[in-house]
Enzyme design. Structure first.
Site, PDB file in Angstrom:
ATOM      1  N   SER A 250      -0.867  -3.906  -1.883  1.00  0.00           N
ATOM      2  CA  SER A 250      -0.831  -2.331  -1.998  1.00  0.00           C
ATOM      3  C   SER A 250       0.096  -1.869  -1.084  1.00  0.00           C
ATOM      4  O   SER A 250       0.109  -0.543  -1.159  1.00  0.00           O
ATOM      5  CB  SER A 250      -2.470  -1.951  -1.783  1.00  0.00           C
ATOM      6  OG  SER A 250      -3.196  -2.008  -2.872  1.00  0.00           O
TER       7      SER A 250
ATOM      8  N   SER B 278      -1.956   0.103  -4.228  1.00  0.00           N
ATOM      9  CA  SER B 278      -2.537   1.454  -4.232  1.00  0.00           C
ATOM     10  C   SER B 278      -2.034   2.643  -3.170  1.00  0.00           C
ATOM     11  O   SER B 278      -2.508   3.748  -3.283  1.00  0.00           O
ATOM     12  CB  SER B 278      -3.983   1.181  -3.562  1.00  0.00           C
ATOM     13  OG  SER B 278      -4.151   0.778  -2.448  1.00  0.00           O
TER      14      SER B 278
ATOM     15  N   LYS C 143      -2.378   6.994   5.003  1.00  0.00           N
ATOM     16  CA  LYS C 143      -3.032   6.804   3.726  1.00  0.00           C
ATOM     17  C   LYS C 143      -4.539   7.359   3.669  1.00  0.00           C
ATOM     18  O   LYS C 143      -5.112   6.980   4.828  1.00  0.00           O
ATOM     19  CB  LYS C 143      -3.044   5.380   3.440  1.00  0.00           C
ATOM     20  CG  LYS C 143      -3.679   4.771   2.018  1.00  0.00           C
ATOM     21  CD  LYS C 143      -3.582   3.360   1.772  1.00  0.00           C
ATOM     22  CE  LYS C 143      -4.242   3.072   0.311  1.00  0.00           C
ATOM     23  NZ  LYS C 143      -3.796   1.664   0.141  1.00  0.00           N
TER      24      LYS C 143
END
Lengths: 484, 482
Positions: A175, A151, A76
């Protein structure tokens, strides 16, 4: 085309069915060919990946292979990676090349992983749909009209689309788990303090936790094994021994007591999801688990509590983005105030600004007691709910989200309904507990997530419960129609 | 109207730890700009603070030295504001649960009287960097070497009633932190900085007046001048019918005036809240016990010991114990001299004057404590007179010899006590001054005493100061009386 799990890849590398360079090249090709449909990567580090893969192949030949030697994964883009842009999906950091690795990146590198690139996310991890990214929204491989969740939406979409076998994520209010649920994956938020936050760009420090995202619980165990452990550079990381998660997958779960909070099955929950969760509980019953209805009476306060604490922390965590030392700086500032004002006005997106404003307000003199202090008190009550529940059950089960993946744009204009998508995941972060989301069915062709919540530092039971469920189900083996 | 001055001080003390309070960067002073700033100090994304344990120990030591409560679970807070030399956009400090709770500092004034000043609390925090506004052609330079240097901020109650008391308190704090070895206390390098809250009220009134906060006072002398200047300003202002505004004022030492700071900070809402990156600092009793056991002798205890063991006056002992280095110097000199009183006179007198004259710290004194002790020995055994001793001291200061003995020898300064040699000298002087001898013999007892000095002076001159005054007096009395 690769549809492998990490465990498959490790077996293939061991058996010399393919080399790391070959499998890495296959994933890079898949990204190059297909990611324009999903937008799951912000940066692809092809050259670096291939050179890491060749090094891994050499290491394996020499018998010096780490636990994940030669396995390609994605990070990420919230984890700092030395020499590679770390943007946090913000214009503010579009030009930021981190001069150091996050501890998670270092640990996975020493286990031998190959980094394919950096995945898309909501800007500064603020969002549940991956629509707030400066680099544009990510699309869900199960239905490209829908969001992948957020997210960690880029990580989820990349895996679901077959462009990476696994990825790292971060989870502040859901997330990791929510995008895992919406994309048919398995994702674990570890106990707060289990995985170092060093080099993981902070959203809300007391809630943020890095974790793995993959197709299976087994892969989660393999990744967590490498990621977890005390880090002297993170004062909130806990010096608790890291058990053998892979060995723990086959832990005997007979007599496991599973609590099902009655508050989780209210009007807001989609009926198909409620039914899928009931069905998964039957699987556990058949495995010899005891299912009990429990109560978490302060559940309804979790979202409002979170939307004070998380923005409050974020509002000051993001103060460092001021255009002075690194990152975006506005053109030709007139003076210091102008530098600050325009840099931040131009560098941050709308959702980030909204949360900075909420947080600044909540911490303001005269409002602190009414908001921040009150929220901290509620946070304690929420933690006590869980403490009470874990006196009589071993894990808690329920839906990960109230609804399946929603359409792009559907909730952008209504932040509150967006925030309510995280109703089941948020309390877990407030309490600091570990939780895993795993595939448990489909509704209108979209995946459903089952969330299991565990006691502090008992990731082992969660991984075992998820793994043993996956041995009795094939939801996690379904391929998204958009996958390559 | 008679006015009473009310003063409270906020003193920032840089702690002498090797590394910064939340990072591993060095804290050394004077390095090239930004060479001692790590990713953590630069507040790079994702970096996190890790508390320096030595800074905590130093703060606890200070608390123990002023008999304060040590907070067992103190908490770091974020103080939020934007400034270019504040990399994170907040200062990590302590607000609600400071590590050091209320304590007491005893101060001694020049008349020997003492007072207690209450310390409200002392907390740990990080220093900011420096903004450099010169040499950058309309821009500002930022040096983050200092960012993250550990500080304790010591906040007093408004217990001081004059500039002199404020200076005495500041000196006492300086003396405590340097005795403890937790700070070098160097005000010129900013290791110790002071803000003063100053207000006045009609004598007898209980309510405090509105206070002004004076910033940027960076020497003991300026503290006194700044406060006096501000007090005069407030008195004039009020007596002219004006009102003191609560504001921050800058002391300009060149113009000796205070003026309001152009400050938007006044309107700042710092939005303090507990820093979620740091756990509360838990202090075990065992650590307190350990620190107490290793605690050096503090100024008050040393002063009492100097009075009782060395028989010094309270004022001499107070002067000698203000700085640990001075006290240490004195003890060595006194032991080597075998006479503490003389040693005290020399350290507080000649040595202190010479150090001031050449602007040297006692650690840089050209005359060592052993050398001074050796010099005093020669005074005690009458080898030299006090006057010659000053000559020898100057010679030592100028490195003309390794010891008092060597200088006395090489310069032939040994005192002459032999009554034969001195008798001849006395005879010569009396023979050369018959008029004065006549006058002396005609004079009464009172006048004689005064006139005797003339003869002593003549003989000292003739002997180049080496004649033993006691012997001369005796000889003169014999010869003149006869």
């Amino acid at each position: 085309m690769p549809k492998h799990t990490i465990a498959d890849i490790l077996r293939g590398l061991e058996a010399k069915t393919f080399s790391s360079e070959e499998i890495t090249q296959q994933y890079l090709d898949a990204i190059a060919k297909h990611d324009s449909k999903f937008n799951s990567f912000i940066t692809v580090t092809g050259e670096q990946a291939l050179s890491q893969a060749r090094a891994a192949d050499t290491a394996r030949q020499k018998g010096a292979a780490g636990a994940l030697c030669g396995v390609p994964i994605a990070h990420k883009d919230i984890f700092c990676t030395e020499g590679v842009r770390t943007s946090c999906a913000s214009k503010m950091l579009d030009n930021f090349i981190a001069p150091y690795n996050a501890t998670v990146v270092d640990r996975l590198a020493s286990a031998g992983v190959v980094t394919l690139g950096k995945t898309n996310l909501d800007e500064f991890a603020m969002g549940s749909s991956n629509e707030t990214s400066f680099y544009g929204p990510v699309r869900n491989p199960w239905n490209t009209d829908c969001v992948p969740g957020g997210s960690s939406g880029g990580s989820a979409a990349a895996i679901a689309a077959g462009m990476a076998p696994a990825a790292t994520g971060t989870d502040t209010g859901g997330s990791i788990r929510q995008p895992a649920a919406l994309c048919g994956l398995t994702g674990l938020k570890p106990t707060y303090g289990r995985v170092s936050r060093y080099g993981m760009i902070a959203f809300a420090s007391s809630l943020d936790q890095g974790g793995p995202m993959a197709k299976t619980a087994e892969d989660n165990a393999l990744l967590l094994q490498a990621m977890a452990g005390f880090d002297h550079r993170d004062s909130t990381s806990m010096n608790v021994a890291v058990p053998d998660y892979v060995a723990g997958l086959s832990k005997d779960l007979s007599g496991l007591k599973i609590g099902v909070p009655k508050e989780y099955f209210s009007d807001g929950l989609a009926p198909d999801i409620a039914a899928a969760i009931e069905a998964s509980l039957d699987v556990y019953r058949k495995m010899g688990a005891e299912i009990k209805t429990i109560s978490l009476p302060h559940t309804h306060l979790a979202v409002p509590c979170y939307y004070i604490i998380a923005p409050a922390e974020a509002s000051t965590n993001l103060s460092r983005f001021d255009g002075v030392r690194y990152g975006y700086r506005c053109e030709n500032p007139k003076d210091l105030d102008d530098l600050y004002t325009r840099t931040r006005a131009e560098g941050f997106g709308a959702e980030v600004k909204r949360r900075i404003l909420i947080g600044t307000y909540a911490l303001s003199s005269g409002f602190y007691d009414a908001y921040y202090r009150k929220a901290q008190q509620i946070r304690r009550l929420i933690k006590q709910d869980f403490d009470e529940a874990f006196k009589s059950v071993d894990i808690i089960a329920g839906p990960t989200t109230p609804n399946p993946a929603f359409a792009l744009g559907e909730k952008v204009s209504d932040p509150v309904t967006m925030y309510l998508e995280d109703i089941y995941t948020i309390a877990v972060n407030l309490a600091g507990l570990p939780a895993i989301s795993l595939p448990a069915g489909f509704t209108q062709g979209k995946p459903i997530g089952l969330q299991l919540i565990g006691r502090d530092f008992d990731e082992t039971t969660l991984l075992a419960a998820a793994h043993q469920y996956q041995q009795r189900s094939d939801w996690h083996q379904q391929a998204a129609p958009g996958s390559v | 109207m008679e006015w009473e001055v009310v003063i409270g001080l906020e003193i920032h003390v840089q702690l002498t730890t090797k590394s910064k309070i939340f990072s591993g960067s060095s804290t050394a002073f004077g390095a090239d700009a930004n060479t001692q700033a790590s990713a953590v100090d630069l507040a790079m994304p994702g970096t996190l603070p890790v508390l320096n344990e030595q800074a905590v120990k130093n703060a606890i030591l200070f608390g123990l030295a002023i008999n304060a409560d040590i907070c067992r679970d103190s908490v770091f807070d974020r103080k939020n504001y934007f400034y270019p030399d504040l990399p994170k956009g907040y200062q990590t400090t302590q607000m609600d649960f400071p590590i050091v709770g209320p304590g007491i500092v005893e101060i001694t004034l020049s008349d020997g009287s003492t007072r207690s000043v209450r310390v409200h609390h002392a907390h740990l925090e990080e220093d900011a960097g420096k903004s450099l506004h010169e040499d950058y052609q309309g821009m500002s330079g930022i040096d983050l070497n200092r960012a993250g240097t550990p500080l304790i901020e010591i906040v007093s109650e408004p217990d001081m009633r004059s500039a002199e008391e404020a200076v005495a308190y500041l000196r006492k704090i300086h003396s405590i932190v340097t005795y403890l070895g937790i700070s070098d206390g160097d005000m010129s390098q900013g290791s110790l900085r002071c803000d003063a809250n100053v207000s006045i009220r009609p004598k007898g009134q209980e309510e405090y007046g509105t206070r002004a906060e004076l910033k940027n006072i960076n020497s003991f002398r300026f503290v006194e001048r700044a406060i006096k200047t501000e007090v005069l300003r407030q008195i004039e202002l009020i007596e002219d019918g004006g009102k003191v505004k609560q504001e921050t004022r800058l002391y300009d030492s060149d113009k000796n005036e205070t003026r309001p700071m152009r400050s938007k900070e006044e309107a700042n809402d710092y939005r303090y809240f507990p820093c979620p990156d740091l756990l509360p600092v838990h202090v075990e009793q065992s650590l307190i016990d350990e620190l107490l056991a290793g605690m050096p002798e503090l100024p008050d205890a040393k002063r009492q010991r100097f009075e009782s063991d060395f028989g010094l006056s309270a004022y001499d002992a107070y002067l000698l114990t203000g700085e640990r280095a001075v006290a240490d110097y004195f003890e060595v000199a006194a032991n080597s001299a075998g006479d503490a009183k003389l040693a005290a006179n020399w350290v507080n007198g000649e040595l202190s004057a010479s150090l001031n004259r050449d602007n040297l710290s006692i650690n840089a004194s050209p005359v060592s404590a052993e050398q001074l002790g050796g010099l005093i020995q020669r005074i005690r055994d009458n080898s030299i007179s006090g006057k010659i001793a000053k000559q020898v001291f100057d010679a030592l200061w100028n490195k003309e010899g390794d010891s008092a003995d060597a200088i006395i020898d090489s310069k032939g300064l040994k005192q002459v006590s032999d009554s034969g040699a001195l008798g001849a000298m006395v005879d010569e002087v009396l023979a050369a001054n018959p008029e004065q001898v006549e006058q002396f013999r005609a004079a009464d007892e009172g006048k004689r005493k005064k006139m005797l000095g003339f003869f002593v002076g003549q003989i000292m001159k003739a002997s180049k100061g080496q004649a033993n005054p006691g012997v001369i007096n005796k000889l003169l009395n014999e010869k003149l009386g006869g």
